[in-house]
Design a protein around this motif. Sequence first.
Motif, PDB file in Angstrom:
ATOM      1  N   ILE A 129      -3.436   2.362  -9.806  1.00 45.40           N
ATOM      2  CA  ILE A 129      -3.182   1.333 -10.822  1.00 45.40           C
ATOM      3  C   ILE A 129      -1.878   0.570 -10.551  1.00 45.40           C
ATOM      4  O   ILE A 129      -1.615  -0.455 -11.190  1.00 45.40           O
ATOM      5  CB  ILE A 129      -3.238   1.935 -12.245  1.00 45.40           C
ATOM      6  N   THR A 130      -1.086   1.050  -9.558  1.00 47.47           N
ATOM      7  CA  THR A 130       0.149   0.309  -9.244  1.00 47.47           C
ATOM      8  C   THR A 130      -0.148  -1.104  -8.755  1.00 47.47           C
ATOM      9  O   THR A 130       0.719  -1.968  -8.827  1.00 47.47           O
ATOM     10  CB  THR A 130       0.998   1.043  -8.182  1.00 47.47           C
ATOM     11  N   ASP A 131      -1.377  -1.364  -8.274  1.00 47.53           N
ATOM     12  CA  ASP A 131      -1.757  -2.736  -7.899  1.00 47.53           C
ATOM     13  C   ASP A 131      -1.618  -3.710  -9.071  1.00 47.53           C
ATOM     14  O   ASP A 131      -1.347  -4.897  -8.876  1.00 47.53           O
ATOM     15  CB  ASP A 131      -3.220  -2.776  -7.426  1.00 47.53           C
ATOM     16  N   THR A 132      -1.842  -3.218 -10.295  1.00 45.40           N
ATOM     17  CA  THR A 132      -1.843  -4.118 -11.453  1.00 45.40           C
ATOM     18  C   THR A 132      -0.467  -4.271 -12.092  1.00 45.40           C
ATOM     19  O   THR A 132      -0.274  -5.162 -12.929  1.00 45.40           O
ATOM     20  CB  THR A 132      -2.792  -3.604 -12.565  1.00 45.40           C
ATOM     21  N   THR A 133       0.480  -3.384 -11.710  1.00 45.81           N
ATOM     22  CA  THR A 133       1.770  -3.360 -12.418  1.00 45.81           C
ATOM     23  C   THR A 133       2.511  -4.708 -12.386  1.00 45.81           C
ATOM     24  O   THR A 133       2.957  -5.186 -13.435  1.00 45.81           O
ATOM     25  CB  THR A 133       2.642  -2.209 -11.864  1.00 45.81           C
ATOM     26  N   GLU A 152       0.829  -1.211   0.000  1.00 48.19           N
ATOM     27  CA  GLU A 152       0.000   0.000   0.000  1.00 48.19           C
ATOM     28  C   GLU A 152       0.864   1.262   0.000  1.00 48.19           C
ATOM     29  O   GLU A 152       0.389   2.350  -0.346  1.00 48.19           O
ATOM     30  CB  GLU A 152      -0.934   0.000   1.208  1.00 48.19           C
ATOM     31  N   THR A 153       2.130   1.089   0.385  1.00 51.16           N
ATOM     32  CA  THR A 153       3.072   2.211   0.383  1.00 51.16           C
ATOM     33  C   THR A 153       3.137   2.895  -0.984  1.00 51.16           C
ATOM     34  O   THR A 153       3.347   4.112  -1.078  1.00 51.16           O
ATOM     35  CB  THR A 153       4.470   1.697   0.784  1.00 51.16           C
ATOM     36  N   ALA A 154       2.926   2.113  -2.039  1.00 49.84           N
ATOM     37  CA  ALA A 154       2.995   2.647  -3.410  1.00 49.84           C
ATOM     38  C   ALA A 154       1.935   3.711  -3.652  1.00 49.84           C
ATOM     39  O   ALA A 154       2.063   4.519  -4.577  1.00 49.84           O
ATOM     40  CB  ALA A 154       2.834   1.517  -4.422  1.00 49.84           C
ATOM     41  N   LYS A 155       0.873   3.691  -2.829  1.00 51.81           N
ATOM     42  CA  LYS A 155      -0.238   4.619  -3.081  1.00 51.81           C
ATOM     43  C   LYS A 155      -0.093   5.960  -2.370  1.00 51.81           C
ATOM     44  O   LYS A 155      -0.923   6.836  -2.536  1.00 51.81           O
ATOM     45  CB  LYS A 155      -1.556   3.939  -2.705  1.00 51.81           C
ATOM     46  N   ILE A 156       0.979   6.098  -1.584  1.00 50.55           N
ATOM     47  CA  ILE A 156       1.252   7.409  -0.990  1.00 50.55           C
ATOM     48  C   ILE A 156       1.652   8.331  -2.142  1.00 50.55           C
ATOM     49  O   ILE A 156       2.579   8.021  -2.901  1.00 50.55           O
ATOM     50  CB  ILE A 156       2.398   7.325   0.040  1.00 50.55           C
ATOM     51  N   PRO A 157       0.940   9.467  -2.297  1.00 51.38           N
ATOM     52  CA  PRO A 157       1.234  10.332  -3.452  1.00 51.38           C
ATOM     53  C   PRO A 157       2.717  10.715  -3.519  1.00 51.38           C
ATOM     54  O   PRO A 157       3.316  11.084  -2.514  1.00 51.38           O
ATOM     55  CB  PRO A 157       0.349  11.559  -3.197  1.00 51.38           C
ATOM     56  N   GLY A 158       3.299  10.538  -4.698  1.00 50.91           N
ATOM     57  CA  GLY A 158       4.686  10.939  -4.900  1.00 50.91           C
ATOM     58  C   GLY A 158       5.707   9.845  -4.701  1.00 50.91           C
ATOM     59  O   GLY A 158       6.896  10.043  -4.961  1.00 50.91           O
ATOM     60  N   VAL A 159       5.277   8.647  -4.259  1.00 45.27           N
ATOM     61  CA  VAL A 159       6.241   7.585  -3.965  1.00 45.27           C
ATOM     62  C   VAL A 159       6.669   6.809  -5.202  1.00 45.27           C
ATOM     63  O   VAL A 159       7.846   6.549  -5.416  1.00 45.27           O
ATOM     64  CB  VAL A 159       5.679   6.622  -2.884  1.00 45.27           C
ATOM     65  N   SER A 160       5.715   6.392  -6.009  1.00 46.43           N
ATOM     66  CA  SER A 160       6.030   5.442  -7.084  1.00 46.43           C
ATOM     67  C   SER A 160       5.688   5.959  -8.464  1.00 46.43           C
ATOM     68  O   SER A 160       4.651   6.600  -8.661  1.00 46.43           O
ATOM     69  CB  SER A 160       5.270   4.131  -6.857  1.00 46.43           C
ATOM     70  N   ALA A 161       6.564   5.651  -9.419  1.00 48.37           N
ATOM     71  CA  ALA A 161       6.263   5.949 -10.816  1.00 48.37           C
ATOM     72  C   ALA A 161       5.929   4.672 -11.586  1.00 48.37           C
ATOM     73  O   ALA A 161       5.863   4.673 -12.803  1.00 48.37           O
ATOM     74  CB  ALA A 161       7.446   6.658 -11.468  1.00 48.37           C
ATOM     75  N   ALA A 162       5.713   3.571 -10.843  1.00 49.31           N
ATOM     76  CA  ALA A 162       5.438   2.294 -11.506  1.00 49.31           C
ATOM     77  C   ALA A 162       3.947   2.124 -11.752  1.00 49.31           C
ATOM     78  O   ALA A 162       3.304   1.194 -11.272  1.00 49.31           O
ATOM     79  CB  ALA A 162       6.000   1.142 -10.673  1.00 49.31           C
ATOM     80  N   GLY A 163       3.392   3.052 -12.500  1.00 52.54           N
ATOM     81  CA  GLY A 163       1.971   3.046 -12.801  1.00 52.54           C
ATOM     82  C   GLY A 163       1.569   4.480 -13.123  1.00 52.54           C
ATOM     83  O   GLY A 163       2.153   5.431 -12.597  1.00 52.54           O
ATOM     84  N   ALA A 164       0.558   4.641 -13.994  1.00 56.98           N
ATOM     85  CA  ALA A 164       0.157   5.980 -14.426  1.00 56.98           C
ATOM     86  C   ALA A 164      -0.425   6.784 -13.268  1.00 56.98           C
ATOM     87  O   ALA A 164      -0.350   8.008 -13.252  1.00 56.98           O
ATOM     88  CB  ALA A 164      -0.854   5.878 -15.569  1.00 56.98           C
ATOM     89  N   ASN A 165      -1.030   6.102 -12.292  1.00 54.94           N
ATOM     90  CA  ASN A 165      -1.524   6.777 -11.086  1.00 54.94           C
ATOM     91  C   ASN A 165      -1.400   5.798  -9.921  1.00 54.94           C
ATOM     92  O   ASN A 165      -1.247   4.583 -10.131  1.00 54.94           O
ATOM     93  CB  ASN A 165      -2.962   7.265 -11.290  1.00 54.94           C
ATOM     94  N   PRO A 166      -1.455   6.285  -8.665  1.00 57.24           N
ATOM     95  CA  PRO A 166      -1.196   5.402  -7.523  1.00 57.24           C
ATOM     96  C   PRO A 166      -2.072   4.139  -7.493  1.00 57.24           C
ATOM     97  O   PRO A 166      -1.570   3.048  -7.233  1.00 57.24           O
ATOM     98  CB  PRO A 166      -1.475   6.308  -6.319  1.00 57.24           C
ATOM     99  N   ILE A 214       7.422  -4.796  -7.907  1.00 57.80           N
ATOM    100  CA  ILE A 214       6.559  -4.299  -6.836  1.00 57.80           C
ATOM    101  C   ILE A 214       6.651  -2.773  -6.825  1.00 57.80           C
ATOM    102  O   ILE A 214       7.729  -2.218  -6.626  1.00 57.80           O
ATOM    103  CB  ILE A 214       6.931  -4.907  -5.456  1.00 57.80           C
ATOM    104  N   ALA A 215       5.532  -2.127  -7.095  1.00 59.68           N
ATOM    105  CA  ALA A 215       5.520  -0.659  -7.069  1.00 59.68           C
ATOM    106  C   ALA A 215       5.696  -0.193  -5.631  1.00 59.68           C
ATOM    107  O   ALA A 215       5.173  -0.817  -4.705  1.00 59.68           O
ATOM    108  CB  ALA A 215       4.203  -0.151  -7.643  1.00 59.68           C
ATOM    109  N   GLY A 216       6.448   0.881  -5.456  1.00 59.70           N
ATOM    110  CA  GLY A 216       6.714   1.385  -4.099  1.00 59.70           C
ATOM    111  C   GLY A 216       7.852   0.663  -3.414  1.00 59.70           C
ATOM    112  O   GLY A 216       8.138   0.920  -2.244  1.00 59.70           O
ATOM    113  N   GLY A 217       8.523  -0.214  -4.136  1.00 55.47           N
ATOM    114  CA  GLY A 217       9.509  -1.107  -3.530  1.00 55.47           C
ATOM    115  C   GLY A 217      10.789  -0.437  -3.058  1.00 55.47           C
ATOM    116  O   GLY A 217      11.465  -0.972  -2.176  1.00 55.47           O
TER     117      GLY A 217
END
Lengths: 368, 368
Positions: B56-60, B40-54, B166-169
């Motif tokens: 959708i990083t679940d599907t990456t 869920e860390t990936a969904k903190i705004p500004g953390v991950s670029a592994a997805g077009a928006n926070p 893993i997005a946010g990794g």
Amino acid sequence: MSCKIPENIKLCSEEDLGKEFIERVIGKTPTYVCVIGNTETAKIPGVSAAGANPDITDTTPAADMELLHYGRCKCIEGVPVTPTGVPTPGIITMSATKMSKMPIFVMNAGVKVKPHVPYFELDGSPGEDIRTGKAVKNAERTFDRAVLAGKALAKISNYLVIGESIAGGTTTAYGVLTALGYDAKGKISSSMIDNPAALKENIVQEGLRNCGLSESILKKDPMMAVEALGDPMIVAAAGLAVGAAESVPVLLAGGTQMAAVLSVIKGMDDSVLDNIALGTTRWIVEDKSSDLIDLVSQIAKVPVLAADLNFSTSKYDGLNVYEKGLVKEGVGAGGSSIAAMLMSDGKINARNLLDEIEKNYVRLVSRR
Amino acid sequence: MSCKIPENIKLCSEEDLGKEFIERVIGKTPTYVCVIGNTETAKIPGVSAAGANPDITDTTPAADMELLHYGRCKCIEGVPVTPTGVPTPGIITMSATKMSKMPIFVMNAGVKVKPHVPYFELDGSPGEDIRTGKAVKNAERTFDRAVLAGKALAKISNYLVIGESIAGGTTTAYGVLTALGYDAKGKISSSMIDNPAALKENIVQEGLRNCGLSESILKKDPMMAVEALGDPMIVAAAGLAVGAAESVPVLLAGGTQMAAVLSVIKGMDDSVLDNIALGTTRWIVEDKSSDLIDLVSQIAKVPVLAADLNFSTSKYDGLNVYEKGLVKEGVGAGGSSIAAMLMSDGKINARNLLDEIEKNYVRLVSRR
């Protein structure tokens, strides 16, 4: 090229092809994959002996896989037993794989109880009672995923040994073979001494009536045959074999359930059949209430090998009864024994394998 | 014994050990395993670029695994992209594994969206936001299962290449390295051009405050460190490496996330460290906003290798930007490129790998 066939491996049909198969794999380390699943069919009273009572058959595949990985079960106390207390043939497989240090993988085709081990997941579902005529969901998806896993494993394997653990699996095998037009009546094995052939025939006939598909449609389409009258293990094992046998030999390790797997392989991709053999136990090929050799010969020119195991000298009742026709096969017991003999250059034979089996039997069963 | 190091592989640290590692694996087919997870860390705004928006990083990770298996994604349209439209480094991995015909396996450490491919299941759970200080459940169980899978794979593998998706990794990697007492401040990489180092530092500090464990306890116990501040990928990849590296070499394929994996390996079983190397991309080792070499040197004498990929000549913007520091690494892009070069006897190099990457880029991205 010619090699010495280990003394405790019997060539039971298509002997020349059996010798050729052995020549391709002898001395090599196999990759053993056990495909697990559940079917509600196992809970029809009188169908399965793979569990002390029908409800507990849900746990049998998971418990078997734990036995192979840890030498003991985690999801149940003790080990899976028949209603009269005879232990799972997984003890044979565990002993053969342990002696030979064979690598073990598990593939989940659709179980209700997950094993406490790592496993390949295909995202299939547990099977329904085949009397409904709607036994398996998304057979083709499970098949396709298993093909991919088979291709990947084949890239790093000398050959594959494919076993199974699914309670009720001989009845679903009967269903698939019948749906695909083979004459399986009176030829399907059972884990019991008194083969409940008439009960199984009634179950299959009820499923055929309820599936809403004609004989001619079922016969042409293995995926429909499995969806109507099969179980998830059959379709996953067939996919795994098709994916792998494109490039490496595959030993289907089991009795008449593996005949059903073979019938699906043939219907999906008959070009791989010449890279396939079936390996089982002496108790299956000598069983008078079934006829594996005839079933296989109806399907394809595929050799049948048998591990010439003999438990008549064992001092343990739970092993002795194998000679009376109880259990006979399962968890790839015969095929893994054959593979262990083949990879060991004669060091593993029926005699010292029985010693190991008895040691594990005492540890796991007698002390409970 | 001495072999020629392929021209596009750079020895970045512990050069002698790096050469020895290469000598042990050159010319051999590796087994590539990609460990996937969500946090869920990936969904903190500004953390991950592994997805077009926070969200959708679940599907990456699932989409990346489909890309490796089918050459296209199934669970999403197109391929995973950054918020500015740059495609996943999975395109590099896909190109390297395809050119070399490397076998590919997937290990699910804990994802929310399952890939449409077969995968090893460890029955782990997706990770929580590390700010809670309770990031991962049952870390030791996931580790133990991964060890078993690693042992089994090692029996049929020349060596393992372990990648991740893993997005946010990188933020969770920062958390684990910090919890285990390493100085990771300013040394953790990011998939963005402007490394949000201060944001990550705040996240890690909040997690440390909330986990309720003292520095000295966390430092001694890698499983507690992961449960407090890590992600499921880290613990599964570490277990896989520990299980395999007992008997075969292991290349950890990734950037600073693999430093976190290495720190867990060291804490669990430091006897395997001499069978391990880390393989990444030139963009990671040349990144001025992070310091992989220093991180690894704090942990162990483990060599770092880099694939000397260069996209500056590419006519495609989405590849050119790698030279500006976007994406840099992921899905084992660097390690799988190194492994493809090593197994191909010089046939695969940075130049023709870029040709293949551009071909796949055009097919997958330009036409959307």
